[in-house]
Design a protein around this motif. Sequence first.
Motif, PDB file in Angstrom:
ATOM      1  N   PHE A   1       0.871  -1.256   0.069  1.00 30.88           N
ATOM      2  CA  PHE A   1      -0.079  -0.119   0.001  1.00 30.88           C
ATOM      3  C   PHE A   1       0.996   1.277  -0.091  1.00 30.88           C
ATOM      4  CE2 PHE A   1      -2.166   3.368   2.215  1.00 30.88           C
ATOM      5  CZ  PHE A   1      -3.367   3.719   1.575  1.00 30.88           C
ATOM      6  N   GLY A   2       1.963   1.210   0.824  1.00 27.74           N
ATOM      7  CA  GLY A   2       2.703   2.425   0.764  1.00 27.74           C
ATOM      8  C   GLY A   2       3.396   2.605  -0.656  1.00 27.74           C
ATOM      9  N   THR A   3       3.930   1.657  -1.076  1.00 32.85           N
ATOM     10  CA  THR A   3       4.295   1.519  -2.588  1.00 32.85           C
ATOM     11  C   THR A   3       3.410   2.101  -3.556  1.00 32.85           C
ATOM     12  OG1 THR A   3       5.921  -0.240  -2.100  1.00 32.85           O
ATOM     13  CG2 THR A   3       5.473   0.328  -4.493  1.00 32.85           C
ATOM     14  N   TRP A   4       2.281   1.691  -3.525  1.00 27.88           N
ATOM     15  CA  TRP A   4       1.118   2.239  -4.387  1.00 27.88           C
ATOM     16  C   TRP A   4       0.814   3.780  -4.162  1.00 27.88           C
ATOM     17  CZ3 TRP A   4      -3.804   4.506  -2.925  1.00 27.88           C
ATOM     18  CH2 TRP A   4      -4.437   4.598  -4.018  1.00 27.88           C
ATOM     19  N   PHE A   5       0.896   4.024  -2.710  1.00 30.18           N
ATOM     20  CA  PHE A   5       0.408   5.557  -2.466  1.00 30.18           C
ATOM     21  C   PHE A   5       1.652   6.479  -3.151  1.00 30.18           C
ATOM     22  CE2 PHE A   5       0.668   8.993   0.398  1.00 30.18           C
ATOM     23  CZ  PHE A   5      -0.609   9.384   0.188  1.00 30.18           C
TER      24      PHE A   5
ATOM     25  N   LYS B   1       1.083   8.899  -6.224  1.00 34.13           N
ATOM     26  CA  LYS B   1       1.273  10.272  -6.041  1.00 34.13           C
ATOM     27  C   LYS B   1       2.190  11.029  -6.988  1.00 34.13           C
ATOM     28  CE  LYS B   1      -1.610  11.803  -2.684  1.00 34.13           C
ATOM     29  NZ  LYS B   1      -2.531  12.942  -2.829  1.00 34.13           N
ATOM     30  N   VAL B   2       3.343  10.507  -7.088  1.00 34.29           N
ATOM     31  CA  VAL B   2       4.377  10.852  -8.246  1.00 34.29           C
ATOM     32  C   VAL B   2       4.123  10.831  -9.464  1.00 34.29           C
ATOM     33  CG1 VAL B   2       6.655  10.430  -8.848  1.00 34.29           C
ATOM     34  CG2 VAL B   2       6.012  10.422  -6.462  1.00 34.29           C
ATOM     35  N   LEU B   3       3.430   9.453  -9.920  1.00 34.55           N
ATOM     36  CA  LEU B   3       3.504   9.223 -11.357  1.00 34.55           C
ATOM     37  C   LEU B   3       1.867   9.462 -11.889  1.00 34.55           C
ATOM     38  CD1 LEU B   3       5.781   6.194 -11.898  1.00 34.55           C
ATOM     39  CD2 LEU B   3       6.310   8.615 -12.224  1.00 34.55           C
ATOM     40  N   LYS B   4       1.096   9.299 -10.918  1.00 38.23           N
ATOM     41  CA  LYS B   4      -0.500   9.498 -11.135  1.00 38.23           C
ATOM     42  C   LYS B   4      -0.989   8.523 -12.282  1.00 38.23           C
ATOM     43  CE  LYS B   4      -0.270  14.246  -9.587  1.00 38.23           C
ATOM     44  NZ  LYS B   4      -1.057  13.809  -8.162  1.00 38.23           N
ATOM     45  N   ILE B   5      -0.311   7.406 -12.178  1.00 36.69           N
ATOM     46  CA  ILE B   5      -0.825   6.308 -13.296  1.00 36.69           C
ATOM     47  C   ILE B   5      -1.181   4.998 -12.153  1.00 36.69           C
ATOM     48  CG2 ILE B   5      -0.246   4.761 -15.147  1.00 36.69           C
ATOM     49  CD1 ILE B   5       1.918   6.777 -15.959  1.00 36.69           C
ATOM     50  N   SER B   6      -2.448   4.763 -12.150  1.00 32.56           N
ATOM     51  CA  SER B   6      -3.343   3.814 -11.275  1.00 32.56           C
ATOM     52  C   SER B   6      -2.546   2.604 -11.677  1.00 32.56           C
ATOM     53  CB  SER B   6      -4.762   3.856 -11.555  1.00 32.56           C
ATOM     54  OG  SER B   6      -5.340   2.489 -10.868  1.00 32.56           O
ATOM     55  N   SER B   7      -2.593   2.058 -12.671  1.00 24.65           N
ATOM     56  CA  SER B   7      -2.121   0.638 -13.361  1.00 24.65           C
ATOM     57  C   SER B   7      -0.532   0.394 -12.785  1.00 24.65           C
ATOM     58  CB  SER B   7      -2.293   0.318 -14.814  1.00 24.65           C
ATOM     59  OG  SER B   7      -1.596   1.112 -15.719  1.00 24.65           O
TER      60      SER B   7
ATOM     61  N   SER C   1       0.998   2.052 -10.484  1.00 27.87           N
ATOM     62  CA  SER C   1       1.248   1.997  -9.015  1.00 27.87           C
ATOM     63  C   SER C   1       0.740   0.847  -8.575  1.00 27.87           C
ATOM     64  CB  SER C   1       0.552   3.175  -8.316  1.00 27.87           C
ATOM     65  OG  SER C   1      -0.759   2.906  -8.673  1.00 27.87           O
ATOM     66  N   SER C   2      -0.425   0.110  -8.974  1.00 23.48           N
ATOM     67  CA  SER C   2      -0.915  -1.027  -8.574  1.00 23.48           C
ATOM     68  C   SER C   2      -0.011  -2.081  -9.153  1.00 23.48           C
ATOM     69  CB  SER C   2      -2.258  -1.369  -9.263  1.00 23.48           C
ATOM     70  OG  SER C   2      -3.210  -0.505  -9.007  1.00 23.48           O
ATOM     71  N   LEU C   3       0.748  -2.283 -10.301  1.00 23.50           N
ATOM     72  CA  LEU C   3       1.730  -3.232 -10.359  1.00 23.50           C
ATOM     73  C   LEU C   3       3.090  -3.235  -9.687  1.00 23.50           C
ATOM     74  CD1 LEU C   3       1.378  -3.174 -14.359  1.00 23.50           C
ATOM     75  CD2 LEU C   3       0.646  -5.055 -12.922  1.00 23.50           C
ATOM     76  N   LEU C   4       3.375  -2.142  -9.351  1.00 28.61           N
ATOM     77  CA  LEU C   4       4.559  -1.758  -8.698  1.00 28.61           C
ATOM     78  C   LEU C   4       4.336  -2.512  -7.125  1.00 28.61           C
ATOM     79  CD1 LEU C   4       6.388   1.269 -10.039  1.00 28.61           C
ATOM     80  CD2 LEU C   4       6.964  -1.134 -10.495  1.00 28.61           C
TER      81      LEU C   4
END
Length: 208
Positions: A137-141, A145-151, A153-156
């Motif tokens: 979750f911390g990684t997703w957040f 916030k930085v890249l603003k790309i949902s997919s 952030s979810s994959l990372l």
Amino acid sequence: MDFLFNINIQFYILSYLVGGIPFGLLLAKLFTGKDIRESGSGSIGATNVLRVLKESDPKLAKKLAISTVVLDALKGIILLLIGKLIGLSIETLWAIAIFAVIGHCYSPYLKFEGGKGVATGAGVLFVMLPIETLIAFGTWFIVGKVLKISSLSSLLALCALIISSFIIHPDIEGIKTHAPIFIIAFVIVYKHIPNIIRLFQGKESKVI
């Protein structure tokens, strides 16, 4: 048909059926009358709820997207907590987690179409591996916030969860394998293939 009276089988079926409830689609139709499958990515998840509805009503879009995330996560969480409460085995609990994610991604109510599995996957993994899920979750957040790309952030976030699971739990308690995590991860990544292609093409939309 005696196997249907086996409590494990009953929970597997129930987790698939509950996992398949398309909350994003239902909420959007209930409050706006729109079918989110006809716009944006065509997905039933929170990201597409936000993407499709934000132009007409940004505040409502955010509320419905958040509600979708919570409800999609609860689909797996509630069943796993009930399973723990009545003493189901760790193997059965992991299978419940997998079926809930599969149900969301391949809903029996939508001709086996569905969402990306991120929220439901996060929910079941939070119950089974809470520390790793918090790291994810911390990684997703941060990535969101930085890249603003949902997919992306979810994959990372998924990658962070897998890596941290090997560090924190090199031998998963009760099953001694990371196979359930990889099954869930495979389903989520597979559902994200169109997003991955758009990422490489530089065409993925910024949402979050």
